[in-house]
Design a protein around this motif. Sequence first.
Motif, PDB file in Angstrom:
ATOM      1  N   PHE A  65       0.858  -1.193   0.000  1.00 16.79           N
ATOM      2  CA  PHE A  65       0.000   0.000   0.000  1.00 16.79           C
ATOM      3  C   PHE A  65       0.891   1.238   0.000  1.00 16.79           C
ATOM      4  CE2 PHE A  65      -0.264  -2.023   4.323  1.00 16.79           C
ATOM      5  CZ  PHE A  65       0.654  -1.218   4.984  1.00 16.79           C
ATOM      6  N   ASP A  66       0.290   2.407  -0.246  1.00 17.60           N
ATOM      7  CA  ASP A  66       1.062   3.642  -0.214  1.00 17.60           C
ATOM      8  C   ASP A  66       1.436   3.956   1.221  1.00 17.60           C
ATOM      9  OD1 ASP A  66      -0.959   6.003   0.787  1.00 17.60           O
ATOM     10  OD2 ASP A  66      -2.027   4.464  -0.359  1.00 17.60           O
ATOM     11  N   PHE A  67       2.592   4.586   1.402  1.00 13.95           N
ATOM     12  CA  PHE A  67       3.104   4.873   2.741  1.00 13.95           C
ATOM     13  C   PHE A  67       3.904   6.163   2.685  1.00 13.95           C
ATOM     14  CE2 PHE A  67       5.633   4.326   6.572  1.00 13.95           C
ATOM     15  CZ  PHE A  67       4.771   3.655   7.438  1.00 13.95           C
ATOM     16  N   GLY A  68       3.220   7.288   2.908  1.00 19.65           N
ATOM     17  CA  GLY A  68       3.874   8.578   2.825  1.00 19.65           C
ATOM     18  C   GLY A  68       4.106   8.995   1.387  1.00 19.65           C
ATOM     19  N   GLY A  69       5.055   9.885   1.204  1.00 23.80           N
ATOM     20  CA  GLY A  69       5.311  10.366  -0.141  1.00 23.80           C
ATOM     21  C   GLY A  69       6.565  11.200  -0.221  1.00 23.80           C
ATOM     22  N   PRO A  95      -7.830   0.006  10.513  1.00 24.19           N
ATOM     23  CA  PRO A  95      -8.823   1.017  10.109  1.00 24.19           C
ATOM     24  C   PRO A  95      -8.283   2.445  10.055  1.00 24.19           C
ATOM     25  CG  PRO A  95      -9.848  -0.552  11.586  1.00 24.19           C
ATOM     26  CD  PRO A  95      -8.380  -0.878  11.563  1.00 24.19           C
ATOM     27  N   HIS A  96      -7.296   2.788  10.923  1.00 26.66           N
ATOM     28  CA  HIS A  96      -6.847   4.174  10.990  1.00 26.66           C
ATOM     29  C   HIS A  96      -5.338   4.347  10.805  1.00 26.66           C
ATOM     30  CE1 HIS A  96     -10.537   3.833  13.553  1.00 26.66           C
ATOM     31  NE2 HIS A  96     -10.899   4.815  12.754  1.00 26.66           N
ATOM     32  N   PHE A  97      -4.609   3.240  10.667  1.00 25.10           N
ATOM     33  CA  PHE A  97      -3.150   3.314  10.564  1.00 25.10           C
ATOM     34  C   PHE A  97      -2.637   2.437   9.430  1.00 25.10           C
ATOM     35  CE2 PHE A  97      -3.968   4.452  14.945  1.00 25.10           C
ATOM     36  CZ  PHE A  97      -3.021   5.417  15.241  1.00 25.10           C
ATOM     37  N   ARG A 196      -5.565  11.116   4.852  1.00 24.63           N
ATOM     38  CA  ARG A 196      -5.024   9.760   4.795  1.00 24.63           C
ATOM     39  C   ARG A 196      -4.672   9.263   6.195  1.00 24.63           C
ATOM     40  NH1 ARG A 196      -3.490  12.005  -0.103  1.00 24.63           N
ATOM     41  NH2 ARG A 196      -3.973  10.687  -1.902  1.00 24.63           N
ATOM     42  N   LYS A 197      -4.510   7.956   6.282  1.00 24.32           N
ATOM     43  CA  LYS A 197      -4.290   7.311   7.569  1.00 24.32           C
ATOM     44  C   LYS A 197      -2.959   7.736   8.193  1.00 24.32           C
ATOM     45  CE  LYS A 197      -7.125   3.259   6.506  1.00 24.32           C
ATOM     46  NZ  LYS A 197      -7.230   1.783   6.464  1.00 24.32           N
ATOM     47  N   TYR A 198      -2.911   7.580   9.518  1.00 29.64           N
ATOM     48  CA  TYR A 198      -1.688   7.843  10.260  1.00 29.64           C
ATOM     49  C   TYR A 198      -0.700   6.702  10.025  1.00 29.64           C
ATOM     50  CZ  TYR A 198      -4.391  11.524  12.425  1.00 29.64           C
ATOM     51  OH  TYR A 198      -5.160  12.649  12.622  1.00 29.64           O
ATOM     52  N   LEU A 199       0.599   7.028  10.070  1.00 33.12           N
ATOM     53  CA  LEU A 199       1.644   6.067   9.747  1.00 33.12           C
ATOM     54  C   LEU A 199       2.525   5.812  10.965  1.00 33.12           C
ATOM     55  CD1 LEU A 199       2.757   7.585   6.312  1.00 33.12           C
ATOM     56  CD2 LEU A 199       0.932   5.917   6.740  1.00 33.12           C
ATOM     57  N   PHE A 229       3.566  14.606   6.089  1.00 33.06           N
ATOM     58  CA  PHE A 229       3.628  14.572   4.626  1.00 33.06           C
ATOM     59  C   PHE A 229       2.535  15.517   4.129  1.00 33.06           C
ATOM     60  CE2 PHE A 229       5.326  10.322   5.748  1.00 33.06           C
ATOM     61  CZ  PHE A 229       6.554  10.381   5.080  1.00 33.06           C
ATOM     62  N   LYS A 230       2.901  16.776   4.026  1.00 30.76           N
ATOM     63  CA  LYS A 230       1.913  17.818   3.781  1.00 30.76           C
ATOM     64  C   LYS A 230       1.121  17.590   2.505  1.00 30.76           C
ATOM     65  CE  LYS A 230       1.466  22.861   3.595  1.00 30.76           C
ATOM     66  NZ  LYS A 230       2.213  24.164   3.648  1.00 30.76           N
ATOM     67  N   ASP A 231       1.804  17.234   1.421  1.00 34.06           N
ATOM     68  CA  ASP A 231       1.123  17.044   0.141  1.00 34.06           C
ATOM     69  C   ASP A 231       0.255  15.794   0.123  1.00 34.06           C
ATOM     70  OD1 ASP A 231       2.169  19.326  -1.215  1.00 34.06           O
ATOM     71  OD2 ASP A 231       4.084  18.293  -1.382  1.00 34.06           O
ATOM     72  N   ARG A 232       0.516  14.870   1.053  1.00 35.60           N
ATOM     73  CA  ARG A 232      -0.257  13.629   1.126  1.00 35.60           C
ATOM     74  C   ARG A 232      -1.289  13.669   2.246  1.00 35.60           C
ATOM     75  NH1 ARG A 232      -0.548  10.780  -2.947  1.00 35.60           N
ATOM     76  NH2 ARG A 232      -0.828   8.887  -1.718  1.00 35.60           N
ATOM     77  N   SER A 233      -1.235  14.704   3.089  1.00 35.34           N
ATOM     78  CA  SER A 233      -2.146  14.837   4.237  1.00 35.34           C
ATOM     79  C   SER A 233      -2.082  13.606   5.132  1.00 35.34           C
ATOM     80  CB  SER A 233      -3.593  15.064   3.769  1.00 35.34           C
ATOM     81  OG  SER A 233      -4.451  15.287   4.886  1.00 35.34           O
ATOM     82  N   SER A 234      -0.862  13.311   5.596  1.00 36.29           N
ATOM     83  CA  SER A 234      -0.658  12.149   6.444  1.00 36.29           C
ATOM     84  C   SER A 234       0.464  12.435   7.433  1.00 36.29           C
ATOM     85  CB  SER A 234      -0.314  10.925   5.589  1.00 36.29           C
ATOM     86  OG  SER A 234      -0.157   9.773   6.378  1.00 36.29           O
ATOM     87  N   LEU A 235       0.366  11.867   8.637  1.00 36.56           N
ATOM     88  CA  LEU A 235       1.352  12.077   9.691  1.00 36.56           C
ATOM     89  C   LEU A 235       1.993  10.755  10.081  1.00 36.56           C
ATOM     90  CD1 LEU A 235      -0.915  14.482  11.679  1.00 36.56           C
ATOM     91  CD2 LEU A 235       1.397  15.113  10.997  1.00 36.56           C
ATOM     92  N   ILE A 236       3.311  10.765  10.230  1.00 38.72           N
ATOM     93  CA  ILE A 236       4.044   9.551  10.571  1.00 38.72           C
ATOM     94  C   ILE A 236       4.800   9.726  11.881  1.00 38.72           C
ATOM     95  CG2 ILE A 236       6.135  10.241   9.326  1.00 38.72           C
ATOM     96  CD1 ILE A 236       6.589   7.310   8.586  1.00 38.72           C
TER      97      ILE A 236
END
Length: 424
Positions: A65-69, A95-97, A196-199, A229-236
């Motif tokens: 699956f995709d994971f950040g960017g 479900p959320h990660f 997007r989901k949290y990483l 990951f601002k452009d992906r709207s995800s936090l890791i």
Amino acid sequence: MISLRRRRAACILCAIGLAALALANLSETASAQSKNKPPRWKVDPYTKNDPELIERAGYVSYGPFDFGGVGADAVTTDQIEKSLPYVQILWIETPHFKIGINLPTYPVPVDLSTRKKVRAELERLAAKIPGINPKTRRLDPWLRAHLFAQRAEDVYAEFCDLAGVTDDDFPQDPDKLFLTEDAVYMGFGPYLGMKRKYLLLLFDRAGPFEQYMQGYLGRKSRFGQRWHFKDRSSLIYTVATECDDGRLKDDTALHGNVAFNISQNLLDGFRYYSYELPVWMREGLAHWFERRVSPKSNSFDQTEGSPADLRKTWKWEPYTRKLLANGKFAPFVTAYTWRDFGNITFNDHVALWSRMDFMMSLGKGKWRTFLFEVKGRVNPEDWSPDQRDLVGATRQAIQKAYGFSVLQFDDKWAAWVKKNYATQ
């Protein structure tokens, strides 16, 4: 007779040819299947990678699956694996990660409190995943992956409970958002407002961790890292057990550290991550979540230029009483204005945790009111972020939610501490 013999020979040759062709096809099929078959370490010994059992466990998939960017471009788990060819990463999507785990087998410590903690966690897993023995003395890599998937979702569930929200409160489709007169702003996506989901990515060794950091975050650090990951709207959040001088090799310490950092990511992502909250609130909440895992292992935000005061003092309740007696910490009227983690001394860390403990003790309803006042502030005309005077907004939020001012905060807190904390 000669003709008959020739026909028989031809038939025999034909049969041999067909057999050879069949064997070749079988060989090609077996080779293709072998290529598609995952290596043994990627096969979960509990679900056997069976889609039905994966779903029963509450998971979405084991990847890819995709994971950040990198910029606006997605990075996939396959790409990460190719860039770290000697690192065995187990991938789980909940479900959320979206989670990557590269941890070795861990022997469960013999002390009773840790054994009880781990056994209770494994009993919950065993109700969803076949073949798990809650009394096991060894946590294999897949078992640790399952545990951290459960632990991450536990933090998410508790955060939602504190905030008084459910998944249904957030926009389910970021592409179908409409600004209407009666709409309540809740961010831009289904994951507490993020799209997007949290990483979560956990390594054992510092080398692969640093290689991932440099390759995908463009950073070099010996500390765990939260990243947007601002452009992906995800936090890791990513870390290696060799960080923090190796203390995270202890499973409970790593669990607490993950809770500390995930809770901050959830707070940042709540109603979308568009500005930084004051550090007292982020650090206080993170300590509060971590110490609910275990009070003996404590994490501290720090920077390369301002390392934290990493004391091993862990009995923070009596320590707080001593602080109130000697006054060796910053008053709340000062601490609530801080914008830099470098301002926080060890005594201040303890005080911030205790103040958050005090706020939580006054009820989830008040905390929710406070949270909604300081997080997700936007201009009503276009939902652009409004980060003007966050200190003033915090001051007003405390008054509205708790009924006392920032000048009265420490007096209220001190009275509560003396009534509720042990002296030793």
